[in-house]
Design a protein around this motif. Structure first.
Motif, PDB file in Angstrom:
ATOM      1  N   TYR A  24      -1.212   5.577  14.674  1.00 25.66           N
ATOM      2  CA  TYR A  24      -1.454   4.576  13.623  1.00 25.66           C
ATOM      3  C   TYR A  24      -2.920   4.157  13.633  1.00 25.66           C
ATOM      4  O   TYR A  24      -3.513   3.906  12.577  1.00 25.66           O
ATOM      5  CB  TYR A  24      -0.543   3.362  13.810  1.00 25.66           C
ATOM      6  CG  TYR A  24      -0.526   2.487  12.589  1.00 25.66           C
ATOM      7  CD1 TYR A  24       0.084   2.931  11.419  1.00 25.66           C
ATOM      8  CD2 TYR A  24      -1.147   1.236  12.591  1.00 25.66           C
ATOM      9  CE1 TYR A  24       0.086   2.154  10.278  1.00 25.66           C
ATOM     10  CE2 TYR A  24      -1.152   0.458  11.456  1.00 25.66           C
ATOM     11  CZ  TYR A  24      -0.541   0.916  10.292  1.00 25.66           C
ATOM     12  OH  TYR A  24      -0.557   0.153   9.158  1.00 25.66           O
TER      13      TYR A  24
ATOM     14  N   ALA B 248       3.074  12.247   2.154  1.00 22.61           N
ATOM     15  CA  ALA B 248       1.920  11.675   1.452  1.00 22.61           C
ATOM     16  C   ALA B 248       2.367  10.938   0.188  1.00 22.61           C
ATOM     17  O   ALA B 248       1.766   9.938  -0.215  1.00 22.61           O
ATOM     18  CB  ALA B 248       0.913  12.766   1.113  1.00 22.61           C
TER      19      ALA B 248
ATOM     20  N   TYR C  65       2.960   9.949  12.672  1.00 24.60           N
ATOM     21  CA  TYR C  65       3.185   8.537  13.013  1.00 24.60           C
ATOM     22  C   TYR C  65       4.599   8.115  12.608  1.00 24.60           C
ATOM     23  O   TYR C  65       5.335   7.507  13.377  1.00 24.60           O
ATOM     24  CB  TYR C  65       2.133   7.655  12.317  1.00 24.60           C
ATOM     25  CG  TYR C  65       2.615   6.251  12.085  1.00 24.60           C
ATOM     26  CD1 TYR C  65       2.715   5.348  13.145  1.00 24.60           C
ATOM     27  CD2 TYR C  65       3.028   5.836  10.814  1.00 24.60           C
ATOM     28  CE1 TYR C  65       3.203   4.070  12.950  1.00 24.60           C
ATOM     29  CE2 TYR C  65       3.523   4.571  10.606  1.00 24.60           C
ATOM     30  CZ  TYR C  65       3.611   3.689  11.672  1.00 24.60           C
ATOM     31  OH  TYR C  65       4.120   2.440  11.478  1.00 24.60           O
ATOM     32  N   LEU C  66       4.971   8.474  11.373  1.00 20.16           N
ATOM     33  CA  LEU C  66       6.289   8.078  10.868  1.00 20.16           C
ATOM     34  C   LEU C  66       7.394   8.622  11.776  1.00 20.16           C
ATOM     35  O   LEU C  66       8.344   7.921  12.115  1.00 20.16           O
ATOM     36  CB  LEU C  66       6.467   8.626   9.446  1.00 20.16           C
ATOM     37  CG  LEU C  66       7.657   8.108   8.659  1.00 20.16           C
ATOM     38  CD1 LEU C  66       7.510   6.620   8.411  1.00 20.16           C
ATOM     39  CD2 LEU C  66       7.776   8.837   7.320  1.00 20.16           C
TER      40      LEU C  66
ATOM     41  N   TYR D  33      -0.154  10.563   9.191  1.00 21.14           N
ATOM     42  CA  TYR D  33       0.892   9.646   8.747  1.00 21.14           C
ATOM     43  C   TYR D  33       2.283  10.211   9.048  1.00 21.14           C
ATOM     44  O   TYR D  33       3.160   9.512   9.551  1.00 21.14           O
ATOM     45  CB  TYR D  33       0.777   9.355   7.244  1.00 21.14           C
ATOM     46  CG  TYR D  33       1.886   8.433   6.797  1.00 21.14           C
ATOM     47  CD1 TYR D  33       1.813   7.070   7.033  1.00 21.14           C
ATOM     48  CD2 TYR D  33       3.046   8.940   6.190  1.00 21.14           C
ATOM     49  CE1 TYR D  33       2.841   6.231   6.679  1.00 21.14           C
ATOM     50  CE2 TYR D  33       4.085   8.104   5.833  1.00 21.14           C
ATOM     51  CZ  TYR D  33       3.970   6.749   6.073  1.00 21.14           C
ATOM     52  OH  TYR D  33       5.005   5.926   5.742  1.00 21.14           O
TER      53      TYR D  33
ATOM     54  N   TYR E 270      -4.852   6.449  11.562  1.00 21.16           N
ATOM     55  CA  TYR E 270      -4.440   6.570  10.153  1.00 21.16           C
ATOM     56  C   TYR E 270      -5.371   5.739   9.273  1.00 21.16           C
ATOM     57  O   TYR E 270      -5.463   4.528   9.436  1.00 21.16           O
ATOM     58  CB  TYR E 270      -2.984   6.099  10.023  1.00 21.16           C
ATOM     59  CG  TYR E 270      -2.470   6.086   8.612  1.00 21.16           C
ATOM     60  CD1 TYR E 270      -2.464   7.250   7.851  1.00 21.16           C
ATOM     61  CD2 TYR E 270      -1.974   4.915   8.036  1.00 21.16           C
ATOM     62  CE1 TYR E 270      -1.988   7.247   6.563  1.00 21.16           C
ATOM     63  CE2 TYR E 270      -1.490   4.902   6.747  1.00 21.16           C
ATOM     64  CZ  TYR E 270      -1.506   6.068   6.007  1.00 21.16           C
ATOM     65  OH  TYR E 270      -1.032   6.058   4.724  1.00 21.16           O
TER      66      TYR E 270
ATOM     67  N   PRO F  88      -6.083   5.854   5.346  1.00 20.04           N
ATOM     68  CA  PRO F  88      -5.993   6.408   3.986  1.00 20.04           C
ATOM     69  C   PRO F  88      -7.108   5.865   3.100  1.00 20.04           C
ATOM     70  O   PRO F  88      -7.418   4.674   3.151  1.00 20.04           O
ATOM     71  CB  PRO F  88      -4.622   5.924   3.512  1.00 20.04           C
ATOM     72  CG  PRO F  88      -4.366   4.678   4.285  1.00 20.04           C
ATOM     73  CD  PRO F  88      -5.072   4.812   5.593  1.00 20.04           C
TER      74      PRO F  88
ATOM     75  N   GLN G 186      -0.154   7.662  -0.359  1.00 22.24           N
ATOM     76  CA  GLN G 186      -1.456   8.322  -0.310  1.00 22.24           C
ATOM     77  C   GLN G 186      -1.759   9.042  -1.630  1.00 22.24           C
ATOM     78  O   GLN G 186      -2.862   8.953  -2.157  1.00 22.24           O
ATOM     79  CB  GLN G 186      -1.485   9.323   0.853  1.00 22.24           C
ATOM     80  CG  GLN G 186      -2.864   9.897   1.116  1.00 22.24           C
ATOM     81  CD  GLN G 186      -2.824  11.043   2.141  1.00 22.24           C
ATOM     82  OE1 GLN G 186      -1.834  11.214   2.852  1.00 22.24           O
ATOM     83  NE2 GLN G 186      -3.871  11.812   2.205  1.00 22.24           N
TER      84      GLN G 186
ATOM     85  N   SER H  61       4.073   7.634   1.579  1.00 17.74           N
ATOM     86  CA  SER H  61       3.158   6.625   2.109  1.00 17.74           C
ATOM     87  C   SER H  61       2.299   5.985   1.031  1.00 17.74           C
ATOM     88  O   SER H  61       1.626   4.996   1.274  1.00 17.74           O
ATOM     89  CB  SER H  61       2.238   7.254   3.158  1.00 17.74           C
ATOM     90  OG  SER H  61       1.348   8.147   2.521  1.00 17.74           O
TER      91      SER H  61
ATOM     92  N   THR I 288      -5.168  12.998   6.961  1.00 19.86           N
ATOM     93  CA  THR I 288      -4.492  11.708   6.783  1.00 19.86           C
ATOM     94  C   THR I 288      -2.987  11.902   6.610  1.00 19.86           C
ATOM     95  O   THR I 288      -2.183  11.195   7.212  1.00 19.86           O
ATOM     96  CB  THR I 288      -5.072  10.972   5.547  1.00 19.86           C
ATOM     97  OG1 THR I 288      -6.477  10.859   5.722  1.00 19.86           O
ATOM     98  CG2 THR I 288      -4.457   9.594   5.381  1.00 19.86           C
TER      99      THR I 288
END
Lengths: 68, 390
Positions: free
Chosen positions: B197, B377, B228-229, B225, B200, B202, B382, B380, B221
């Motif tokens: 995180y 993406a 991380y998720l 992410y 991360y 964005p 993004q 999130s 990115t």
């Protein structure tokens, strides 16, 4: 049962889910609807765990149980 | 107190596990104890948000009333539809209000609570649940380890666990596994996910730097992410599973190496498994069954079209359940279309001939991963950040 060849017997025990990827979710739906139409036996989608209905023999067994 | 992140939660959890261990290792039932522990935990959860707590209590009363009413006349279609609509209504209201940024009756855990309550209603109507005692029902829907974010357990399995008599050895095995899962989950969520995180970052697409550099940054990115998720949610899920095991409940597993998936169908059998299987059983299969019964599609392609339409609808609902925003709806639609496309692809001669080959599997894995991270993406925000610009 007695007239069944070895191959037929084996195919009846094949795992339709894992071994030959035949019974995906859509096929399972069609199977349940066909059983309903043919035998008048209704089986709900979550009624029988997948590992208890994944070979031809097990499917026959589940239907026979409900017709008895 | 926030579950699985505040230090105070882990202190209370440790005390609860000690009590469970003493009872469990002396061969006693953990049903009553676990229920009381859940009540205490939920009180702690809503202590700082009493209004949310009030809504949660009201929802539990409503869901419980609906389930008990349907159990008295399980075959009544009218009663089934009424209780189902009543149980889903609060969640729909919360999602609609959320989309309009209006304060509503939401409380932490309502989404997952709705899943559990709906499962009981549907299976009662199907004749699979004949009766469920008030205590078992309340314990199932309010079980604290999985209250806020799953995994989504099933009531028949859960109740079986509550009433199972376990030997000292069997419980000791579950306890050991539970504690290990909690510790491993902590590493996933609090170490790996936290580090990711931190990485991360964005940003909108910057046109002043060379296109190539910017593209690399955006791809990185998306990957950061996605990872991380995974570590955040899989870590949480492992802790929830572990806490459940310590209380004698075999909470189902939520992730099974999702980044080893070789196609998109395989991915959904590995990622947030309890959600995708819940949707498969209670949305996809039922929708497809209705369409097959009424012959909505005819001809040679009927089967393919039915499953494709049911898949897109299923995944759109999944997106809507995350929230009624463009990002989530697109995420759902995206995965629905991918699954529908794969459904067609898996029927082609090429697939049937090559899908077991090493080369096919490698290429398929690589393509699947790119599609999956593109999906993250979308999820999130993004992509919408890039589209909207800074």
């Amino acid at each position: 049962m007695t007239t069944m060849t070895h191959e037929e017997l084996e195919s009846r025990m094949l795992d339709l889910l894992e071994d030959i990827c035949l019974l995906d979710s859509m096929a399972a739906v069609e199977l349940l609807v066909s059983i309903e139409d043919e035998f008048g036996v209704s089986i709900a989608p979550t009624e029988v765990p997948r590992n208890e209905m994944n070979t031809v023999n097990l499917i026959i067994e589940q239907v026979e149980k409900r017709m008895a | 107190m926030s579950f699985y992140s505040d230090a105070s939660f882990f202190v209370v959890l440790a005390v609860i596990i000690c009590g469970a261990a003493i009872l469990g290792l002396s061969g006693r039932s953990l049903r009553g104890y676990g229920f009381c522990a859940s009540v205490v935990m939920l009180v702690c959860l809503f202590l700082r948000e009493p209004t949310q707590g009030m809504w949660a209590a009201a929802f539990l009363a409503l869901a419980c009333g609906c389930a008990q009413a349907l159990m008295s006349r399980p075959k009544s279609k009218l009663l089934f539809v009424t209780t189902l609509l009543l149980t889903i209504a609060p969640l729909v209201a919360v999602k609609v209000c959320g989309a309009m940024s209006v304060a509503s009756i939401g409380f932490i855990g309502i989404s997952y609570l709705t899943f559990r309550a709906v499962q009981v209603l549907v299976e009662t109507h199907d004749g699979l649940i004949e009766r469920m005692s008030l205590l078992d029902y309340l314990y199932f829907v309010a079980f604290f380890p999985t209250f806020t974010s799953g995994p989504i357990d099933r009531s028949r399995r859960f109740v079986e666990d509550l009433h199972a008599t376990r030997s000292r050895d069997e419980y000791a095995g579950m306890l050991g596994r539970g504690i290990l899962l909690i510790l491993a989950g902590m590493v996933y969520k609090m170490v790996i996910a936290a580090v990711l995180y931190g990485q991360y970052n964005p940003t909108a697409f910057v046109s002043t730097v060379p296109f190539h550099n910017e593209l690399v940054h955006q791809v990185k990115t998306a990957y950061v992410y996605g990872l991380y998720l995974f570590f955040d949610f899989a870590g949480y899920s492992m802790m929830a599973m572990g806490a459940g095991y310590c209380l004698g409940v075999r909470v189902p597993r939520n992730f099974r190496a999702p980044f080893a998936a070789i196609d998109i169908r395989d991915f959904w059998n590995r990622w947030h498994i309890t959600l995708s299987w819940w949707l498969r059983d209670f949305v996809f299969m039922r929708l497809a069954r209705t369409m097959v019964r009424h012959h909505v599609f005819k001809g040679k392609k009927a089967r393919l079209r039915t499953s494709q339409v049911a898949m897109v609808a299923n995944m759109l609902l999944m997106g809507a359940w995350h929230g009624l925003t463009a990002d989530y709806l697109l995420y759902g639609l995206y995965h629905g279309v991918l699954l529908a496309a794969f459904e067609w692809w898996s029927k082609t001669k090429f697939y049937k001939r090559h899908h077991m080959g090493v080369c096919y599997r490698l290429v398929s894995w690589f393509v699947t991963m790119q599609l999956v991270f593109l999906g993250f993406a979308l999820f999130s925000g993004q992509i919408s950040l890039i589209v909207r610009g800074a």
